[in-house]
Design an enzyme around this catalytic site. Structure first.
Site, PDB file in Angstrom:
ATOM      1  N   SER A  53     -11.584   9.533  20.971  1.00  0.00           N
ATOM      2  CA  SER A  53     -12.155  10.095  22.205  1.00  0.00           C
ATOM      3  C   SER A  53     -11.558  11.428  22.632  1.00  0.00           C
ATOM      4  O   SER A  53     -12.098  12.069  23.535  1.00  0.00           O
ATOM      5  CB  SER A  53     -11.986   9.117  23.355  1.00  0.00           C
ATOM      6  OG  SER A  53     -13.016   8.193  23.296  1.00  0.00           O
ATOM      7  N   TYR A 100     -21.980  11.232  17.021  1.00  0.00           N
ATOM      8  CA  TYR A 100     -20.868  10.718  17.839  1.00  0.00           C
ATOM      9  C   TYR A 100     -19.811  10.010  16.973  1.00  0.00           C
ATOM     10  O   TYR A 100     -18.609  10.258  17.114  1.00  0.00           O
ATOM     11  CB  TYR A 100     -21.422   9.781  18.922  1.00  0.00           C
ATOM     12  CG  TYR A 100     -20.333   9.086  19.703  1.00  0.00           C
ATOM     13  CD1 TYR A 100     -19.578   9.780  20.652  1.00  0.00           C
ATOM     14  CD2 TYR A 100     -20.019   7.740  19.467  1.00  0.00           C
ATOM     15  CE1 TYR A 100     -18.542   9.150  21.338  1.00  0.00           C
ATOM     16  CE2 TYR A 100     -18.992   7.116  20.155  1.00  0.00           C
ATOM     17  CZ  TYR A 100     -18.257   7.827  21.085  1.00  0.00           C
ATOM     18  OH  TYR A 100     -17.223   7.195  21.754  1.00  0.00           O
ATOM     19  N   VAL A 119      -8.655   6.087  21.171  1.00  0.00           N
ATOM     20  CA  VAL A 119      -8.209   4.781  20.665  1.00  0.00           C
ATOM     21  C   VAL A 119      -7.496   4.870  19.309  1.00  0.00           C
ATOM     22  O   VAL A 119      -7.001   3.869  18.814  1.00  0.00           O
ATOM     23  CB  VAL A 119      -9.345   3.729  20.630  1.00  0.00           C
ATOM     24  CG1 VAL A 119      -9.870   3.417  22.018  1.00  0.00           C
ATOM     25  CG2 VAL A 119     -10.468   4.148  19.684  1.00  0.00           C
TER      26      VAL A 119
HETATM   27  N1  GLU Z   1     -15.127   5.914  18.886  1.00  0.00           N
HETATM   28  C1  GLU Z   1     -14.566   5.143  19.967  1.00  0.00           C
HETATM   29  C2  GLU Z   1     -15.617   4.283  20.595  1.00  0.00           C
HETATM   30  O1  GLU Z   1     -16.685   4.748  20.861  1.00  0.00           O
HETATM   31  C3  GLU Z   1     -13.944   6.064  20.951  1.00  0.00           C
HETATM   32  C4  GLU Z   1     -13.262   5.355  22.080  1.00  0.00           C
HETATM   33  C5  GLU Z   1     -11.966   5.967  22.497  1.00  0.00           C
HETATM   34  O2  GLU Z   1     -11.292   6.641  21.741  1.00  0.00           O
HETATM   35  O3  GLU Z   1     -11.588   5.740  23.642  1.00  0.00           O
HETATM   36  O4  GLU Z   1     -15.433   3.142  20.826  1.00  0.00           O
END
Ligand code: GLU
Length: 304
Positions: A63, A188, A258
């Site tokens: 993120s 994304y 994350v």
């Molecule tokens: N790719 C992760 C998701 O969409 C990103 C979430 C994050 O890093 O907080 O769940």
């Protein structure tokens, strides 16, 4: 100020306190990361570097990429982005869908997943080759011409990406996603899969500490006023439903992912990145939060 001493002290103090937290195992590929990794890197606005631990190893930026997609979007459509996304903290988990229905498909802010999906949609609309151009943008910012998407991580997230798919479909049902949902999701998942080291992340975020310019960039990436706005949104929304806690304990604009990375900036002074993969229940790196709290406490530096 020589930050080496303080970074070493923090690293020594925390490096063995790795029992708390969990890897982001909901993305199967991220469950394979070594949970003991821990690095810190600080880059001052004049290009001096201070670092300790695993600061030069690649990790999944996840993120943290949302700040960079927002900055690219703002450089293309400017303030119009706020017609489609708000700037208020959500007070909900990063992948929550509940607010979206009663707020009719307009995400609370660009740093929750719903908001980042709208940013992805805007980039898909405006760029000829969105994945290539976004990667290029990050290559320039990070100073690493070889930055890559991690196809395994992108595929792994796609294989379990039901919540992101439902968010995208919900937003589309309100007309706030223009392109094909699968194309937006593919972009994304790829933007989240990019890998950087702490050193590269500090460099990529230096323009947010220097009003849009940085020593390694040929020209400013954004105007001073837009950088101010992005920093404001990082401060109020950069840590999901723990944004208040981060502002309270650390006192710097920042963003977490994350993958266990956290980047923060002190305007006119530096950018700092911490990576430790184990996360608390809100999805933020346990040691990353702690390290930055110690850093601003020990140095007395914060935006307040
Ligand atoms: N790719 C992760 C998701 O969409 C990103 C979430 C994050 O890093 O907080 O769940």
């Amino acid at each position: 100020m020589d930050f080496s001493l303080v970074l070493n002290e923090i690293h020594d103090k925390l490096k063995n306190r790795n029992s708390e937290g969990k890897l982001a195992a909901y993305i199967p590929e991220l469950a394979k990361v070594d949970p003991c990794k821990f690095g810190i890197h600080l880059l001052s606005t004049d290009g001096k570097e201070y670092c300790v631990g695993d600061y030069n190893e690649k990790f999944s930026i996840q993120s943290v990429s949302k700040v960079l997609s927002l900055s690219l979007v703002m450089s293309i459509i400017g303030e119009k982005v706020w017609d489609r996304i708000g700037v208020e903290p959500s007070g909900n988990p990063f992948n929550s869908i509940v607010q979206l229905e009663y707020e009719k498909g307009k995400p609370r802010n660009p740093f929750i997943n719903a908001g980042a999906l709208v940013l992805a949609d805007i980039l898909v609309t405006h760029l000829k080759d969105p994945k290539k151009e976004f990667l290029n943008y990050l290559r320039i910012l990070s100073g690493n011409k070889n930055l890559q998407y991690n196809e395994k991580v992108a595929k792994s997230e796609k294989s379990v990406g039901y919540k992101n798919a439902s968010l995208a479909n919900m937003i589309k049902s309100y007309g706030n996603i223009e392109n094909d949902v699968d194309v937006v999701l593919d972009f994304y998942f790829h933007q989240c899969s990019i890998e950087m080291t702490c050193a590269e992340m500090s460099k990529a975020f230096l323009p947010f500490a220097t009003h849009g310019e940085a020593y390694h960039l040929p020209e400013p990436i954004l105007t001073k006023s837009r950088v101010k706005r992005i920093n404001a949104v990082m401060l109020s929304c950069g840590f999901y439903d723990e944004s208040g806690e981060f502002a309270y304990k650390v006192g710097l604009p920042g963003k977490s992912g994350v993958g266990g990375g956290i980047v923060a900036v002190q305007p006119d002074q530096f950018s700092i990145t911490v990576w430790s993969p184990k996360l608390n229940e809100k999805g933020n790196s346990v040691l990353g939060m702690k390290a930055l709290e110690l850093f601003t406490t020990k140095t007395g530096i914060s935006i307040f």
